[in-house]
Design a protein around this motif. Structure first.
Motif, PDB file in Angstrom:
ATOM      1  N   PHE A 130       1.080  -1.411  -0.224  1.00  0.00           N
ATOM      2  CA  PHE A 130       0.082   0.077  -0.168  1.00  0.00           C
ATOM      3  C   PHE A 130       0.845   1.303   0.252  1.00  0.00           C
ATOM      4  N   TYR A 131       2.379   0.920  -0.068  1.00  0.00           N
ATOM      5  CA  TYR A 131       2.641   2.247  -0.684  1.00  0.00           C
ATOM      6  C   TYR A 131       3.865   1.898  -1.637  1.00  0.00           C
ATOM      7  N   SER A 132       5.004   1.100  -1.063  1.00  0.00           N
ATOM      8  CA  SER A 132       5.861   0.936  -3.078  1.00  0.00           C
ATOM      9  C   SER A 132       4.877   0.307  -3.548  1.00  0.00           C
ATOM     10  N   GLY A 133       4.023  -0.641  -3.641  1.00  0.00           N
ATOM     11  CA  GLY A 133       3.371  -0.860  -5.060  1.00  0.00           C
ATOM     12  C   GLY A 133       1.518   0.115  -5.034  1.00  0.00           C
ATOM     13  N   ALA A 134       1.596   0.554  -4.261  1.00  0.00           N
ATOM     14  CA  ALA A 134       0.115   1.723  -4.320  1.00  0.00           C
ATOM     15  C   ALA A 134      -0.008   1.968  -5.777  1.00  0.00           C
ATOM     16  N   GLU A 135       1.322   2.499  -6.465  1.00  0.00           N
ATOM     17  CA  GLU A 135       0.951   2.837  -7.938  1.00  0.00           C
ATOM     18  C   GLU A 135       0.514   2.168  -9.125  1.00  0.00           C
ATOM     19  N   PHE A 136       1.145   0.439  -8.922  1.00  0.00           N
ATOM     20  CA  PHE A 136      -0.204  -0.606  -9.733  1.00  0.00           C
ATOM     21  C   PHE A 136      -1.567  -0.165  -9.504  1.00  0.00           C
ATOM     22  N   PHE A 137      -1.659  -0.535  -8.238  1.00  0.00           N
ATOM     23  CA  PHE A 137      -3.285  -0.273  -7.528  1.00  0.00           C
ATOM     24  C   PHE A 137      -4.324   1.113  -8.479  1.00  0.00           C
ATOM     25  N   ILE A 138      -3.219   2.001  -8.305  1.00  0.00           N
ATOM     26  CA  ILE A 138      -4.145   3.129  -8.720  1.00  0.00           C
ATOM     27  C   ILE A 138      -4.158   3.386 -10.287  1.00  0.00           C
ATOM     28  N   ILE A 192       7.088  -9.661  -3.349  1.00  0.00           N
ATOM     29  CA  ILE A 192       8.984 -10.569  -4.125  1.00  0.00           C
ATOM     30  C   ILE A 192       8.010  -9.757  -5.675  1.00  0.00           C
ATOM     31  N   ILE A 193       6.557 -10.343  -6.395  1.00  0.00           N
ATOM     32  CA  ILE A 193       6.635  -9.783  -7.208  1.00  0.00           C
ATOM     33  C   ILE A 193       6.737  -8.104  -7.569  1.00  0.00           C
ATOM     34  N   ILE A 194       6.033  -7.100  -6.595  1.00  0.00           N
ATOM     35  CA  ILE A 194       6.220  -5.620  -6.827  1.00  0.00           C
ATOM     36  C   ILE A 194       7.079  -5.205  -6.004  1.00  0.00           C
ATOM     37  N   THR A 195       8.160  -5.792  -5.651  1.00  0.00           N
ATOM     38  CA  THR A 195      10.014  -5.741  -5.297  1.00  0.00           C
ATOM     39  C   THR A 195      10.674  -6.441  -7.047  1.00  0.00           C
ATOM     40  N   LEU A 196      10.573  -6.960  -7.611  1.00  0.00           N
ATOM     41  CA  LEU A 196      11.076  -7.727  -8.690  1.00  0.00           C
ATOM     42  C   LEU A 196      11.316  -6.350  -9.333  1.00  0.00           C
ATOM     43  N   ILE A 197       9.431  -6.453  -9.999  1.00  0.00           N
ATOM     44  CA  ILE A 197       9.219  -5.321 -10.782  1.00  0.00           C
ATOM     45  C   ILE A 197       9.804  -3.658 -10.308  1.00  0.00           C
ATOM     46  N   LEU A 198       9.593  -2.789  -9.369  1.00  0.00           N
ATOM     47  CA  LEU A 198      10.068  -1.652  -9.221  1.00  0.00           C
ATOM     48  C   LEU A 198      11.126  -1.549  -9.221  1.00  0.00           C
ATOM     49  N   LEU A 199      12.084  -3.112  -8.736  1.00  0.00           N
ATOM     50  CA  LEU A 199      14.064  -3.205  -9.423  1.00  0.00           C
ATOM     51  C   LEU A 199      14.081  -2.309 -10.881  1.00  0.00           C
TER      52      LEU A 199
END
Length: 735
Positions: A130-138, A192-199
């Motif tokens: 809900f912070y690092s991956g928030a953009e995907f949901f928005i 892990i999915i969110i972290t890898l894509i952000l990386l």
């Protein structure tokens, strides 16, 4: 209204496709082209039907920012937005890594029955989702409002459902326990999915932020302050304050701010940014001068004829902008198919739920199978297929002195069938050098060399400088000469022991009634047919020596051109030099197609002309004058020995300035694209096989139902296999 604007917030080529398709639907829009690599949009619209503010709002609705305003202002605003975006992305990535690492360790290595394990993982997962991956949901929600999808949609769905399912099992584990099932949680899959894509996105943005703008470099060629004569006195004024017909003073080293004519003075101007030729051009009263070129040793007074956006430099800037914006966005196969793939996966997940819900009495299976489908279909392998191969390919190229600026150049290089070469600095060395020296019979060549060095050291002419440098490199010491005189456009003379020695062109010799021996005349004519500048050396009565100066052909050029022609590439040569020199170089190097006296805008037009014939065109050059053509070509190749602007306009830079590297770049492109296609094939085959199994296809046959945890592991294995295949490129021999 036709205009070009910057867009902030695009993360992949599918973003460009989404913006393009959405804006096209608006009333009053005639044409729209979104350029992902250039982060820009070219618009052709009816201002009576739609305003730029409306377009800005529409683009904002789907999650992107249109930067409007004057060119300089909008560019600065865009750069600030991109810098802020990179800083925020870095912060989100750090938080994702910090919180997802302990979740992964707990899920993989700690026993299931540890008290409060699920609650700890839940708390750690919250900031990641809900912070690092928030953009995907928005973005997924914004896309949903407009009935469109992209990779963010699939990431949001798979991670969101995995999290919600895990949350349910954390809050109410008894529900599945009462049904005889283990209430698994899948927090590690989600984070892990969110972290890898952000990386991956961070590395991409970091690379983009390091890429300077060719346009910015060109604009930097305009001086900030100039010296003008106003009210009879010299005044320092801003570049923007120059008026037409104003008298401008140029001192040695000044960059010329306008297009105009020399009113008074004598100097040599470095016009290599326009012509590409290394020899500075002599300027006297009435000579034309151009914005962005550099005054050398003399002082000039010039009258401003064209100022501001009307100058030749401004036209070059405009041409480079147009060429860059006209490039199609990088349409990677994964992004093209994503438009179909994502809705299909979502549809399969919904159908899977419906079938299990209505055909099976077990509601658990109806919930687990669609989650398994979404997890196993997560686009990690698909998303890694292209960038990992490109990353390794680009690294491989860098090891061999082939710097790839953007992926599009590497993707296209193996397809080229036509290569345009700039002459100076690309085929040739790019600087005048002494190539031949001949002395007359009974001549004291050592003494003559000392006299020549003494005379040429006092001359400002570029040819004189080349001769002086050549003699200094031969450890020749100059001697004292007297009565030095320089004759503009002819040469120079001086006395040594009461004998007048002259060094210059043929006109200087003839005007002073100097005799040219037949052998010397024949030798001079032969040298001229080789496109060499001939300098005569005479004593009081006779020519006693001849020195030839030329821009030498690189030793590697002939081999490279032959190799390129052998693999079916048609070679063209463009040069700002004269037709005689161009023909001589082309004949020596084996090039059939060449064009002389070419100005910068003509080079770009020549590239466009070949492209209109259906050819895949590469352009290799090293000067500012090549920047338009480098940007216009399908693949621009710059020499590292050239200007920064050429390198910024090109997709590939050759660090060794060796044309043989073009052959290697084509080979590198071929093997990299082969690897990408293999990666995409296996990623799609994996999905093609895995998704039906995840949906429960084998259950009626043998009772097999894929566990979401295994699906997550399988998804990881598919990514690892793609990475392993990409890493094989490291061991590929390119030479």
């Amino acid at each position: 209204m036709k205009n070009q604007y910057k867009i902030a917030g695009m993360t992949c080529a599918s973003c460009a496709m989404s913006i393009e398709s959405y804006i096209k639907e608006q009333d009053g829009i005639y044409n729209v082209a979104v350029n992902y690599p250039n982060q820009s949009i070219a618009l052709d619209y009816d201002t009576s039907k739609v305003s730029i503010k409306t377009i800005e709002e529409k683009i904002k609705q789907i999650g992107y920012t249109l930067v409007i305003g004057e060119h300089k202002t909008s560019q600065n605003t865009f750069e600030k937005l991109e810098k802020k975006k990179l800083e925020l992305l870095k912060k989100k990535l750090i938080i994702a890594i910090v919180f997802s690492t302990p979740i992964f360790i707990m899920a993989m290595f700690l026993p299931e029955k540890i008290a409060y394990k699920n609650w700890v993982m839940l708390l750690l997962a919250l900031p990641v989702l809900f912070y690092s991956g928030a953009e995907f949901f928005i973005i997924a929600l914004k896309k949903l409002k407009h009935f469109s999808t992209n990779m963010d949609t699939l990431v949001a769905l798979s991670t969101g459902i995995a999290f919600l399912f895990s949350l349910f099992n954390t809050l109410n584990p008894q529900y599945f326990i009462n049904k005889g099932l283990v209430p698994h949680v899948y927090y590690e899959s989600a984070v892990i999915i969110i972290t890898l894509i952000l990386l991956g996105r961070f590395f991409e943005e970091k690379a983009k932020s390091k890429t300077s703008s060719a346009i910015k470099k060109l604009i930097g060629l305009k001086p900030k302050k100039v010296t003008a004569i106003r009210n009879g006195a010299e005044q320092i004024i801003a570049f923007d304050a120059i008026m037409e017909s104003e008298l401008i003073i140029l001192k040695p080293g000044d960059r010329i701010p306008v297009d105009g004519k020399v009113k008074k003075g004598h100097s040599f101007i470095d016009e290599s940014m326009i012509t590409g030729e290394p020899m500075p051009v002599e300027k006297t009263k009435g000579s034309k001068v151009f914005s962005g070129t550099i005054n050398q040793k003399g002082s000039l007074k010039i009258i401003a004829h064209k100022i501001g956006n009307n100058t030749l430099l401004s036209q070059i800037i405009k041409l480079v902008e147009q060429a860059q914006s006209s490039k199609p966005a990088i349409q990677k196969m994964a992004d093209k198919i994503a438009g179909i793939f994502v809705p299909i996966v979502i549809g399969i997940a919904i159908i899977t739920f419906a079938l299990w819900y209505f055909l099976s009495p077990n509601i658990t299976y109806a919930l687990l199978t669609p989650i398994t489908v979404l997890i196993i279909a997560c686009p990690c392998a698909l998303g890694l297929a292209t960038p990992t191969a490109l990353m390794v390919g680009i690294g491989k190229g860098a090891q061999q002195g082939i710097l790839i600026k953007d992926a599009q150049a590497l993707e296209t290089a193996y397809k080229i069938d036509t290569l345009i070469l700039d002459k100076t600095g690309t085929i040739t060395e790019g600087k005048p050098q002494v190539t031949d020296v001949f002395w007359g019979k009974n001549t004291n060549s050592l003494q003559l060399k000392k006299i020549i060095l003494a005379i040429e050291s006092q001359s400002e002419h570029p040819v004189a400088e080349a001769i002086a440098k050549h003699l200094k490199n031969k450890n020749i010491d100059k001697i004292a000469v007297e009565s030095f005189q320089s004759s503009i456009g002819l040469g120079a003379q001086a006395q040594y022991k009461n004998i007048t020695y002259r060094i210059g062109n043929k006109n200087l010799i003839l005007q002073n009634n100097i005799i040219i021996p037949k052998t010397m005349s024949t030798k001079a004519n032969n040298l001229k047919t080789e496109a060499k500048t001939v300098v005569y050396v005479s004593d009081k009565t006779h020519v006693v020596g001849i020195i030839a100066v030329a821009d030498k052909i690189k030793e590697s050029s002939l081999f490279a051109i032959q190799k390129l022609q052998q693999i079916g590439i048609e070679i063209h040569m463009l040069t700002g030099d004269n037709a005689h020199t161009a023909k001589a170089i082309a004949n020596n190097i084996g090039i059939k197609h060449f064009k002389a006296n070419v100005m910068p805008d003509s080079k770009g037009a020549y590239v466009k002309q070949l492209q209109d014939q259906g050819k895949i065109v590469a352009m290799a050059g090293d000067g500012i004058n090549d920047s338009n053509a480098l940007a216009q070509a399908h693949v621009g190749i710059a020499m590292a020995s050239g200007t920064d602007i050429a390198m910024e306009s090109a997709g590939i830079t050759l660090m060794h300035s060796n044309l043989k590297q073009i052959v290697n770049a084509i080979k590198l492109s071929k093997v990299t694209m082969k690897t990408i296609k293999q990666n995409l094939f296996w990623a799609f085959i994996y999905n093609l096989i895995a998704i039906p199994i995840a949906a429960g296809l084998l259950y009626p046959i043998n009772g097999f139902l894929l566990n979401p945890m295994i699906a997550g592991a399988a998804m990881s294995m598919s990514s690892i296999s793609v990475l392993a295949n990409s890493l094989r490129l490291k061991n590929t021999i390119i030479n």
